[in-house]
Design an enzyme around this catalytic site. Structure first.
Site, short mmCIF file in Angstrom:
data_model
loop_
_atom_site.label_atom_id
_atom_site.label_comp_id
_atom_site.label_asym_id
_atom_site.label_seq_id
_atom_site.Cartn_x
_atom_site.Cartn_y
_atom_site.Cartn_z
N ASP A 93 1.81 -8.97 0.50
CA ASP A 93 0.61 -8.02 1.13
C ASP A 93 -0.44 -8.88 1.85
O ASP A 93 -0.74 -9.82 1.08
CB ASP A 93 -0.04 -7.07 0.10
CG ASP A 93 -0.63 -6.01 0.75
OD1 ASP A 93 0.15 -4.93 1.01
OD2 ASP A 93 -1.88 -6.23 1.05
N ASP A 94 -0.97 -8.51 2.97
CA ASP A 94 -2.01 -9.45 3.56
C ASP A 94 -3.34 -9.30 2.97
O ASP A 94 -4.33 -9.84 3.38
CB ASP A 94 -1.79 -9.12 4.84
CG ASP A 94 -0.61 -9.71 5.72
OD1 ASP A 94 -0.17 -10.49 4.99
OD2 ASP A 94 -0.37 -9.41 6.83
N SER A 143 0.76 -1.11 -0.04
CA SER A 143 0.03 -0.02 0.05
C SER A 143 0.80 1.10 -0.15
O SER A 143 2.02 1.32 -0.62
CB SER A 143 -1.18 -0.03 1.26
OG SER A 143 -0.29 -0.07 2.53
N GLY A 144 0.45 2.51 0.77
CA GLY A 144 1.35 3.78 0.56
C GLY A 144 2.47 3.79 0.53
O GLY A 144 3.26 3.92 -0.25
N HIS A 145 3.16 3.22 1.97
CA HIS A 145 4.30 3.31 2.05
C HIS A 145 5.24 2.42 1.21
O HIS A 145 6.46 2.61 0.65
CB HIS A 145 4.88 3.09 3.60
CG HIS A 145 6.16 2.93 3.95
ND1 HIS A 145 7.23 4.22 3.65
CD2 HIS A 145 7.10 2.13 4.41
CE1 HIS A 145 8.34 3.93 4.07
NE2 HIS A 145 8.27 2.49 4.62
N HIS A 157 24.07 17.60 10.80
CA HIS A 157 25.43 17.15 11.33
C HIS A 157 25.11 16.45 12.75
O HIS A 157 24.53 16.91 13.34
CB HIS A 157 26.53 17.99 11.19
CG HIS A 157 26.54 19.41 12.27
ND1 HIS A 157 26.82 19.10 13.43
CD2 HIS A 157 25.84 20.54 12.18
CE1 HIS A 157 26.30 20.08 13.93
NE2 HIS A 157 25.71 20.99 13.25
N HIS A 180 10.44 7.19 12.72
CA HIS A 180 9.96 7.68 11.37
C HIS A 180 10.18 9.40 11.59
O HIS A 180 9.55 10.01 12.26
CB HIS A 180 8.51 7.24 11.01
CG HIS A 180 7.63 7.90 9.87
ND1 HIS A 180 6.66 7.34 9.61
CD2 HIS A 180 8.21 8.65 8.88
CE1 HIS A 180 6.27 7.85 8.55
NE2 HIS A 180 7.39 8.74 7.91
N ILE A 219 4.64 15.45 10.22
CA ILE A 219 5.10 16.05 9.07
C ILE A 219 5.31 17.70 9.55
O ILE A 219 4.64 18.24 10.30
CB ILE A 219 3.91 16.15 8.13
CG1 ILE A 219 4.26 16.69 6.86
CG2 ILE A 219 2.60 16.54 8.47
CD1 ILE A 219 3.44 16.33 5.32
N GLY A 254 4.66 1.48 7.18
CA GLY A 254 4.97 2.86 7.77
C GLY A 254 4.90 2.88 9.52
O GLY A 254 5.39 3.36 10.13
#
Length: 207
Positions: free
Chosen positions: A34-35, A11-13, A135, A144, A165, A68
């Site tokens: 995929d499930d 899916s998305g990720h 750095h 994440h 985000i 994700g």
């Protein structure tokens, strides 16, 4: 090195992960597990079965967890390590990686991400689109860093943390393990207790 890649999660990720892998042009074949048993293809790539089938493919494929959710990704990644799977890191060719940067296995670095010199990224992390890590950072395993998040120099992020985000972290700040920083959150001092933090500067809203 095995010349085929199997991605768990379509899916998305997982699709973004597959896009990175395609652009790296390193594998002769790329496929998914995929499930969702009704899903037969994604991104034009075949879905070979469900995640429970993964051990059938360990000898033929490198395997990457394209999920994700930090906790789920960690659980599957550690199972794969224990089973002896070959797990790559995936780094988009349009990311920027400085000198003396270490990136752990199972980590995905997305398009436009910048990781500056002398930074260490753990295993199973997501360094998402357009994020910047300056750095001497230490990003522990299964973190994440969401799209557009910006970390100044000498930041440490503990295992399993999630930075939302557009979040911003000032220099010389430590964030403890298993924290969630909300979208556009601003972190200007150490976070020592796990929980969910929002605002600018962030405050803890729940454990």
């Amino acid at each position: 090195m095995k010349d085929k890649l199997l991605i768990i999660g379509a899916s998305g990720h997982g699709k973004v992960v597959a896009d990175i892998a395609l652009k790296m042009n390193k594998w002769n074949a790329i496929a998914f597990l995929d499930d969702n048993e009704s899903l037969k293809s994604s991104m034009g790539l075949e879905v070979l079965g469900t995640s429970s089938d993964v051990k059938k493919y360990i000898d033929q494929y490198q395997i990457f967890v394209g999920i994700g959710n930090n906790a789920t990704r960690q659980k599957i990644h550690l199972m794969l390590e224990g089973a002896g799977a070959s797990i790559p890191s995936l780094i988009h060719p349009n990311s920027t990686i400085g000198e003396q940067v270490e990136i752990g296995i199972g980590t995905a670095v997305m398009a436009g991400a910048v990781i500056n010199c002398c930074t260490k990224i753990g295993k199973g992390c997501i360094i998402n689109t357009g994020s910047t890590i300056d750095h001497d950072n230490r990003i522990e395993d299964f973190v994440h860093i969401s799209p557009g998040a910006h970390l100044a120099g000498t930041v440490k992020v503990g295992q399993g943390a999630w930075l939302g985000i557009g979040s911003v972290v000032s220099n010389n700040v430590n964030i403890t393990a298993n924290c969630k920083i909300g979208a556009a959150g601003v972190v200007i001092k150490d976070i020592t207790e796990p929980g969910t933090y929002v605002g600018g500067p962030v405050r803890r809203v729940r454990a």
